[in-house]
Design an enzyme around this catalytic site. Structure first.
Site, PDB file in Angstrom:
ATOM      1  N   GLU A 285      58.340  54.848  -5.010  1.00 38.80           N
ATOM      2  CA  GLU A 285      59.314  55.742  -5.631  1.00 38.80           C
ATOM      3  C   GLU A 285      59.746  56.849  -4.684  1.00 38.80           C
ATOM      4  O   GLU A 285      58.969  57.285  -3.823  1.00 38.80           O
ATOM      5  CB  GLU A 285      58.727  56.460  -6.865  1.00 38.80           C
ATOM      6  CG  GLU A 285      58.377  55.595  -8.032  1.00 38.80           C
ATOM      7  CD  GLU A 285      56.974  55.040  -7.937  1.00 38.80           C
ATOM      8  OE1 GLU A 285      56.335  55.169  -6.868  1.00 38.80           O
ATOM      9  OE2 GLU A 285      56.504  54.459  -8.939  1.00 38.80           O
TER      10      GLU A 285
ATOM     11  N   CYS B 106      61.661  64.357  -3.474  1.00 35.26           N
ATOM     12  CA  CYS B 106      60.200  64.237  -3.446  1.00 35.26           C
ATOM     13  C   CYS B 106      59.889  62.888  -2.786  1.00 35.26           C
ATOM     14  O   CYS B 106      60.177  61.837  -3.343  1.00 35.26           O
ATOM     15  CB  CYS B 106      59.681  64.302  -4.883  1.00 35.26           C
ATOM     16  SG  CYS B 106      57.920  63.992  -5.012  1.00 35.26           S
TER      17      CYS B 106
ATOM     18  N   CYS C 217      47.380  54.942  -2.363  1.00 37.63           N
ATOM     19  CA  CYS C 217      46.644  56.033  -1.720  1.00 37.63           C
ATOM     20  C   CYS C 217      45.159  55.712  -1.755  1.00 37.63           C
ATOM     21  O   CYS C 217      44.643  55.202  -2.747  1.00 37.63           O
ATOM     22  CB  CYS C 217      46.904  57.347  -2.453  1.00 37.63           C
ATOM     23  SG  CYS C 217      46.091  58.763  -1.674  1.00 37.63           S
TER      24      CYS C 217
ATOM     25  N   CYS D 258      41.817  60.227  -6.280  1.00 39.78           N
ATOM     26  CA  CYS D 258      41.689  61.293  -7.290  1.00 39.78           C
ATOM     27  C   CYS D 258      41.714  60.648  -8.680  1.00 39.78           C
ATOM     28  O   CYS D 258      42.528  59.764  -8.951  1.00 39.78           O
ATOM     29  CB  CYS D 258      42.828  62.301  -7.160  1.00 39.78           C
ATOM     30  SG  CYS D 258      42.896  63.058  -5.525  1.00 39.78           S
TER      31      CYS D 258
ATOM     32  N   CYS E 151      45.137  60.508 -10.990  1.00 40.83           N
ATOM     33  CA  CYS E 151      46.412  60.180 -10.347  1.00 40.83           C
ATOM     34  C   CYS E 151      46.730  58.685 -10.438  1.00 40.83           C
ATOM     35  O   CYS E 151      45.897  57.842 -10.108  1.00 40.83           O
ATOM     36  CB  CYS E 151      46.330  60.607  -8.889  1.00 40.83           C
ATOM     37  SG  CYS E 151      47.750  60.113  -7.908  1.00 40.83           S
TER      38      CYS E 151
ATOM     39  N   CYS F 281      54.614  64.552 -11.511  1.00 41.89           N
ATOM     40  CA  CYS F 281      53.459  64.573 -10.606  1.00 41.89           C
ATOM     41  C   CYS F 281      52.394  63.597 -11.059  1.00 41.89           C
ATOM     42  O   CYS F 281      51.978  63.618 -12.217  1.00 41.89           O
ATOM     43  CB  CYS F 281      52.806  65.949 -10.611  1.00 41.89           C
ATOM     44  SG  CYS F 281      53.793  67.201  -9.859  1.00 41.89           S
TER      45      CYS F 281
HETATM   46  N1  SAH Z   1      48.629  63.324  -1.980  1.00 40.54           N
HETATM   47  C1  SAH Z   1      49.189  64.620  -1.987  1.00 40.54           C
HETATM   48  C2  SAH Z   1      50.594  64.571  -2.484  1.00 40.54           C
HETATM   49  C3  SAH Z   1      50.747  64.234  -3.961  1.00 40.54           C
HETATM   50  S1  SAH Z   1      51.507  65.617  -4.651  1.00 40.54           S
HETATM   51  C4  SAH Z   1      48.330  65.569  -2.783  1.00 40.54           C
HETATM   52  O1  SAH Z   1      47.458  65.088  -3.495  1.00 40.54           O
HETATM   53  O2  SAH Z   1      48.517  66.770  -2.658  1.00 40.54           O
HETATM   54  C5  SAH Z   1      51.343  65.467  -6.308  1.00 40.54           C
HETATM   55  C6  SAH Z   1      50.580  66.592  -6.986  1.00 40.54           C
HETATM   56  O3  SAH Z   1      50.363  66.163  -8.319  1.00 40.54           O
HETATM   57  C7  SAH Z   1      49.216  66.827  -6.388  1.00 40.54           C
HETATM   58  O4  SAH Z   1      48.856  68.177  -6.494  1.00 40.54           O
HETATM   59  C8  SAH Z   1      48.353  65.973  -7.280  1.00 40.54           C
HETATM   60  O5  SAH Z   1      47.016  66.328  -7.253  1.00 40.54           O
HETATM   61  C9  SAH Z   1      48.978  66.201  -8.622  1.00 40.54           C
HETATM   62  N2  SAH Z   1      48.693  65.168  -9.627  1.00 40.54           N
HETATM   63  C10 SAH Z   1      48.217  63.922  -9.429  1.00 40.54           C
HETATM   64  N3  SAH Z   1      48.079  63.297 -10.609  1.00 40.54           N
HETATM   65  C11 SAH Z   1      48.508  64.141 -11.569  1.00 40.54           C
HETATM   66  C12 SAH Z   1      48.659  64.049 -12.984  1.00 40.54           C
HETATM   67  N4  SAH Z   1      48.344  62.948 -13.639  1.00 40.54           N
HETATM   68  N5  SAH Z   1      49.136  65.121 -13.643  1.00 40.54           N
HETATM   69  C13 SAH Z   1      49.489  66.249 -12.985  1.00 40.54           C
HETATM   70  N6  SAH Z   1      49.382  66.380 -11.647  1.00 40.54           N
HETATM   71  C14 SAH Z   1      48.900  65.349 -10.939  1.00 40.54           C
HETATM   72 FE1  SF4 Z   2      46.317  60.426  -3.303  1.00 36.57          FE
HETATM   73 FE2  SF4 Z   2      47.079  60.945  -5.799  1.00 36.57          FE
HETATM   74 FE3  SF4 Z   2      44.965  62.227  -4.761  1.00 36.57          FE
HETATM   75 FE4  SF4 Z   2      47.415  62.799  -3.861  1.00 36.57          FE
HETATM   76  S1  SF4 Z   2      46.661  63.138  -5.937  1.00 36.57           S
HETATM   77  S2  SF4 Z   2      45.584  62.432  -2.625  1.00 36.57           S
HETATM   78  S3  SF4 Z   2      48.398  60.785  -4.037  1.00 36.57           S
HETATM   79  S4  SF4 Z   2      45.123  60.018  -5.137  1.00 36.57           S
END
Ligand code: SAH
Ligand code: SF4
Length: 346
Positions: free
Chosen positions: A96, A111, A118, A122, A125, A337
């Site tokens: 995306e 974005c 990834c 996390c 995510c 996000c």
């Molecule tokens: N990998 C990078 C870039 C992703 S940015 C990072 O982790 O920073 C996207 C942001 O959304 C990050 O802060 C991530 O932690 C957050 N995020 C991931 N899953 C989410 C969710 N289900 N709800 C809200 N924020 C989320």
């Molecule tokens: Fe990877 Fe999602 Fe964690 Fe960002 S938030 S580092 S995209 S697993």
């Protein structure tokens, strides 16, 4: 120069690479400037619309070059105007890219994704669920901007690396893309945000490479024990090392960092967590972006109530004035996000 089935891909080329291409096909040098403009500054859908190029030259371009290698598989527009593009690269892999605009502001923010999937894992995510598939090249990253510009006919003004993937685990291609964004698309470094889960050695590297970029850090927990439960990266780069690297960024650049904190009901959203976060950040210059958790498939986490979110924010405001709650952009089209998983939405 990248070629697909003998066609030259123009997206991502620098001015001097375009010059080389133009002279290589026996065209006069001034064509390079024209083509560069059309590619990056005057977004049009196709060669036919590049009106100041002669018909013959346009035909020649069509025969030997393509503007980009990827194509749009699905475009969805959310109620708030957020556009989620699902694009496909020649190897069939999909990712995306999201276009966001804000009321009453002329800015258009893209974005971008830096990887497909990834590896960081996390727990909250959707991208993590796909696991790591592959890195994107700088050109493939630039193609995401070109896709948006050609489709909307508008220029992107701001970039956030907050799509799929961890930008600092694809460091070389991400920084190469940043350079192209800055020099070819002429988007100022202060309009480019790199968001990382905290890949400490590469935070140092990035700081030394570029002092103008905006650095956003996904913190999501105020202590080591909680952070390692929801973010496995904490085992490799623990919070105290991360905080040290952020201090280095602030000291070297003289600039604030952005802290991202996803609020998950009953996990990291109590007043005690907010107080602990204030303490953790005492010596830093920062803004905080609170992101109320966005629902993803197969995950039991919930978003806290609005009261809890406000309470958390109030406590943070005792230590810093710059706390924002990230508007939930594009959640009705799975573009918010953490919701990006490379899938067609029915
Ligand atoms: N990998 C990078 C870039 C992703 S940015 C990072 O982790 O920073 C996207 C942001 O959304 C990050 O802060 C991530 O932690 C957050 N995020 C991931 N899953 C989410 C969710 N289900 N709800 C809200 N924020 C989320
Ligand atoms: Fe990877 Fe999602 Fe964690 Fe960002 S938030 S580092 S995209 S697993």
């Amino acid at each position: 120069m990248q070629k697909i089935s003998s066609m030259t891909v123009l997206a991502g080329l620098t001015y001097s690479e375009i010059e080389k291409f133009i002279t290589g096909i026996g065209e006069p040098e001034f064509r390079a400037k024209q083509l560069h403009q059309w590619l990056y500054k005057k977004p049009v859908a196709d060669f036919e619309h590049m009106t100041d190029l002669s018909k013959n030259f346009r035909q020649k371009l069509k025969d030997i070059a393509v503007i980009q290698s990827s194509k749009i598989v699905q475009k969805l527009t959310g109620k708030d105007g957020t556009i989620r593009y699902l694009i496909e690269y020649p190897d069939g892999k999909r990712v995306e890219t999201v276009l966001m605009s804000y009321d009453n502001r002329p800015n258009l923010t893209a974005c971008l994704s830096t990887q497909i999937g990834c590896a960081v894992g996390c727990t909250f995510c959707a991208t993590a669920r796909q696991k790591f598939i592959r890195n994107l090249t700088a050109r493939e990253i630039i193609e995401q901007i070109i896709t948006i510009q050609r489709d909307t006919g508008k220029m992107v003004t701001n970039i956030v690396f907050m799509g799929q993937g961890e930008p600092l685990l694809n460091y070389d291609e991400t920084t190469k893309a940043i350079k192209i964004i800055n020099t070819e698309l002429e988007i100022g470094m202060r309009r480019i945000t790199v968001s990382t889960c905290g890949i400490v050695p590469n935070i140092y590297k990035l700081t030394e490479l570029n002092r103008q970029l905006i650095l956003a850090v996904s913190l999501h927990a105020p202590n080591h024990e909680l952070r390692r439960k929801i973010m496995p990266v904490e085992n490799k780069y623990p919070l105290d090392e991360l905080i040290e690297s952020l201090k280095f960024f602030i000291k070297t650049t003289g600039r604030r960092i952005t802290i991202e904190y996803t609020l998950i009901d009953g996990i990291n959203d109590t007043p005690a967590h907010a107080g602990e976060l204030n303490n953790l950040l005492t010596d830093l210059k920062y803004n905080i972006n609170l992101i109320p958790f966005n629902a993803i498939e197969g995950c039991d986490f919930k978003r806290p109530s609005i009261q809890k979110i406000n309470r958390f924010k109030e406590i943070l405001e005792q230590a810093s004035k710059k706390i924002t709650v990230r508007l939930e952009k594009g959640s009705d089209v799975s573009a918010a996000c953490g919701q990006l998983a490379g899938k067609i939405i029915n």
